[in-house]
Design an enzyme around this catalytic site. Structure first.
Site, PDB file in Angstrom:
ATOM      1  N   TYR A 112      13.443 -71.579 -38.880  1.00  0.00           N
ATOM      2  CA  TYR A 112      13.243 -72.901 -38.284  1.00  0.00           C
ATOM      3  C   TYR A 112      11.896 -73.535 -38.623  1.00  0.00           C
ATOM      4  CZ  TYR A 112      17.355 -71.377 -35.771  1.00  0.00           C
ATOM      5  OH  TYR A 112      18.605 -70.918 -35.486  1.00  0.00           O
ATOM      6  N   PRO A 125      22.313 -79.020 -34.345  1.00  0.00           N
ATOM      7  CA  PRO A 125      23.740 -79.249 -34.108  1.00  0.00           C
ATOM      8  C   PRO A 125      23.971 -80.370 -33.092  1.00  0.00           C
ATOM      9  CG  PRO A 125      23.110 -76.945 -33.776  1.00  0.00           C
ATOM     10  CD  PRO A 125      21.861 -77.764 -33.764  1.00  0.00           C
ATOM     11  N   HIS A 348      17.219 -76.850 -32.858  1.00  0.00           N
ATOM     12  CA  HIS A 348      17.759 -75.494 -32.894  1.00  0.00           C
ATOM     13  C   HIS A 348      16.739 -74.368 -32.706  1.00  0.00           C
ATOM     14  CE1 HIS A 348      20.729 -72.556 -33.575  1.00  0.00           C
ATOM     15  NE2 HIS A 348      21.444 -73.174 -34.475  1.00  0.00           N
ATOM     16  N   SER A 459      27.824 -66.749 -37.295  1.00  0.00           N
ATOM     17  CA  SER A 459      26.755 -66.183 -36.482  1.00  0.00           C
ATOM     18  C   SER A 459      27.302 -65.260 -35.409  1.00  0.00           C
ATOM     19  CB  SER A 459      25.898 -67.280 -35.870  1.00  0.00           C
ATOM     20  OG  SER A 459      26.699 -68.327 -35.451  1.00  0.00           O
ATOM     21  N   SER A 559      30.644 -71.159 -37.356  1.00  0.00           N
ATOM     22  CA  SER A 559      30.344 -70.633 -36.035  1.00  0.00           C
ATOM     23  C   SER A 559      31.465 -70.941 -35.063  1.00  0.00           C
ATOM     24  CB  SER A 559      29.052 -71.250 -35.514  1.00  0.00           C
ATOM     25  OG  SER A 559      28.674 -70.596 -34.330  1.00  0.00           O
TER      26      SER A 559
END
Length: 631
Positions: A112, A125, A348, A459, A559
């Site tokens: 990140y 997201p 995120h 994930s 995911s």
């Protein structure tokens, strides 16, 4: 970026490994909250030999035999007694002894904070909530007021440490992420970002930010005695905000947060030199969360509505629509459109999907029961409008960010759809894991279009461990490859295809089980690589090998994010020629969001979404038409 959301959890009490891939319907037991953290096990460092063997197995369906052979030799060299692998493994084991979690800091940085692409599309997201019909803007305000009250209700459980601990297969899960999503914000840097969390301050924030027509307001949501404002009071305050921001000709300062992180880092330093700007930015960063009151988007046909809502959550539609009505660094932003399009986007770095979805489920339930109660008319302070002094240089930065945003908007190819033929019910009736069934269907869909298997990321939650984030379920397996190649082969009998499908589904369940127990390969390999960098040692050859680059080029980044609410999460691809695929399997239907980039000639979101629907139906037909053999 790749921490994209995990919720591979199970029904409580199902301790047998095969149950561990069922989505969450976790038992919640109220209890003093962070005390239980101490009792959680530490994330293990898997054995080196095990990871090397599993790495080779994972490479088999995605690299050619020659490459594989070369990698096998490199791995043998890497594992030699007293060699480099052993030294790095020992380093990781030492790190694990010293730290609460050997991975979490490294992961936050590499996945990140060091990532320099915009958070918009590439990292954050979005979630599309069920469509609501507002007959007027009062409807929008009422919805927003109830939603704010619902989030504050959830916050009270976090603050009082009464949020029930979640369990998976009888094991308690790490609840740390719930403490990271409110009153937190990402701060841009010119080389690396950081995250601030004001929730634990001596005087934690008591305000939210509301943005309307690109203008930001501070809205105090607690009375002086510490009680939250009622829905009615919040509604009155939102009306005041609306009426004092009718003009949309203001500079969309928030669009700066959508730029490349280095550019935004530079612009940020420039922006906060001014005292007024600094105070305004700090007020946004400190706020509990942000509410974006969006202008209506261009009307879309019913079948395109969900897709349009998906892109509105991800990027706002471009600079002339709602992209400036955001502060993309804010961890939680709820989006409430004048036309009834609602959802949220989250930054995120602090958390994965599950805590966000738990919060959504709570708020949606709260909003069903919460009616507006007339409250005593205590006069409330006018919400404070945040001022920004826009210099010519800042104006130039805003123009640059607008152009960049509009390019990203044109770039994103999105398809949000509902697969209405069946949901979790059908795979369960076949005694198959719904998640594994969907993942194998995705493998089949991809193979039918491209005639090859590709590296696939799903994930997996590591929340069984203290401060656990995610690891990778590599959905492309030797068994899935055998099945997808056999499925359309007329020379193969259906009974053989069913046996191969069953094996592929079981292989996926086994990998999932391995991943949530901290025994997958991706984070371990990353750890060995980062350990070498930290030791200032030469990077081992296995990390400069073509196979490693291929393995990390996830053409499918996926995911499962199950929710009680009939919502769907969406995110962008992680490679230029890839797809992002997120899904929420409900009992009798499945919500899918598929993304790709328009600049890539080979990818097309609608085509993959259609191929996925066909694959799911064909797999169902195969199972229904084939007499049950003893598998």
């Amino acid at each position: 970026m790749l921490g994209i959301l995990a919720r591979t959890m199970v029904k409580a009490g199902m301790v047998k490994p095969s149950g561990l891939v069922k989505p969450v319907s976790v038992t919640r037991i109220a209890g003093r909250y962070l005390a239980h953290q101490k009792g959680l096990p530490k994330l293990p460092v898997p054995p080196l030999q095990q990871t090397c063997e599993r790495y080779l197995t994972a490479l088999t369906p995605i690299v050619d035999p020659e490459e594989l052979n070369h990698t096998r030799q490199l791995l043998e060299e890497f594992q030699k007694p007293g060699g480099v692998g052993e030294r790095l493994q020992k380093g990781l084991e030492q790190r694990s002894k010293k730290m609460e979690n050997w991975l979490s800091d490294w992961w936050l940085q590499t996945a990140y904070l060091d990532y320099r692409m915009p958070v918009v599309v590439h990292s954050s997201p979005g979630v599309v909530l069920p469509r609501t019909e507002f007959s007027d803007r009062q409807g929008q305000m009422r919805y927003a007021a109830k939603l704010i009250a619902g989030v504050l209700d959830f916050k009270s459980m976090i603050d009082n440490e009464t949020l029930p601990v979640e369990y998976l297969g009888g094991k308690p899960l790490c609840m740390n992420q719930y403490y990271q999503v409110l009153s937190s914000c990402r701060i841009p840097g010119t080389k690396r970002d950081s995250v601030v969390n004001y929730a634990l301050d001596k005087r934690p924030p008591t305000h939210i930010t509301v943005v309307h027509n690109f203008q930001f307001f501070v809205l105090d949501v607690y009375n002086s005695d510490g009680t939250p404002l009622t829905v009615d009071q919040i509604y009155i305050q939102l009306e005041k905000i609306w009426n004092s921001s009718l003009q949309s000709n203001k500079e969309p300062i928030g669009i700066l947060t959508s730029h490349h992180r280095n550019s935004w880092g530079k612009a940020y330093n420039n922006l906060v030199k001014d005292k007024t700007n600094k105070e305004s930015v700090r007020a946004i960063q400190k706020s509990i969360f942000t509410v974006c009151l969006d202008a209506p988007m261009p009307r879309a046909s019913d079948d395109m509505y969900r897709t349009r809502a998906g892109v509105q959550m991800l990027h706002g539609g471009g600079s002339r629509w709602n992209s400036g009505n955001r502060w993309f660094d804010k961890t939680l932003q709820f989006i409430i459109g004048e036309d009834g399009t609602c959802g949220l986007i989250y930054e995120h770095a602090p958390a994965e999907g599950p805590p966000i979805v738990s919060l959504i489920d709570h708020v949606v339930e709260y909003m069903k029961s919460s009616e507006m109660v007339r409250t005593p008319m205590v006069p409330l302070r006018m919400p404070q409008k945040l001022r920004f002094n826009i210099t010519p240089e800042i104006k130039k930065d805003i123009e640059e960010a607008k152009q960049n945003m509009n390019i990203m908007v044109h770039e994103l190819d999105m398809k949000v759809s509902v697969f209405s033929h069946f949901g979790k019910d059908f795979p369960k009736s076949q005694k198959m894991s719904p998640d594994a069934f969907i993942q194998v269907a995705l493998q089949l869909a991809y193979y039918r279009i491209y005639k090859r298997c590709c590296p696939t990321y799903e994930s997996a939650s590591l929340r069984m461990f203290r401060l656990g984030r995610t690891d990778t379920i590599r959905s492309t397996s030797i068994d899935s490859a055998k099945f997808v190649k056999a499925m359309d082969d007329p020379a193969k009998h259906n009974t053989e295809k069913v046996a191969l499908l069953d094996k592929a589904v079981k292989a996926h369940r086994a990998y999932t089980d391995m991943a949530i127990r901290g025994q997958a390969i991706d984070r371990h390999l990353l750890g060995l690589k980062l350990q070498a960098i930290e030791d200032l040692a030469a990077l081992p050859e296995i990390f400069m090998d073509t196979s490693y680059a291929v393995a990390l080029h996830f053409n499918l980044s996926t995911s499962q994010v199950p929710a009680k609410t009939d919502c769907v999460m969406c995110f962008g691809p992680v490679v230029p020629d890839g797809y992002g695929v997120c899904y929420n399997p409900m009992d009798a239907h499945i919500n899918f969001a598929v993304s790709a980039f328009n600049s890539c000639q080979d990818t097309n979101a609608a085509r993959l979404a259609q191929a996925l629907e066909d694959a799911l139906l064909d797999m169902k037909t195969l199972l229904e038409q084939t007499p049950k053999a003893k598998l």
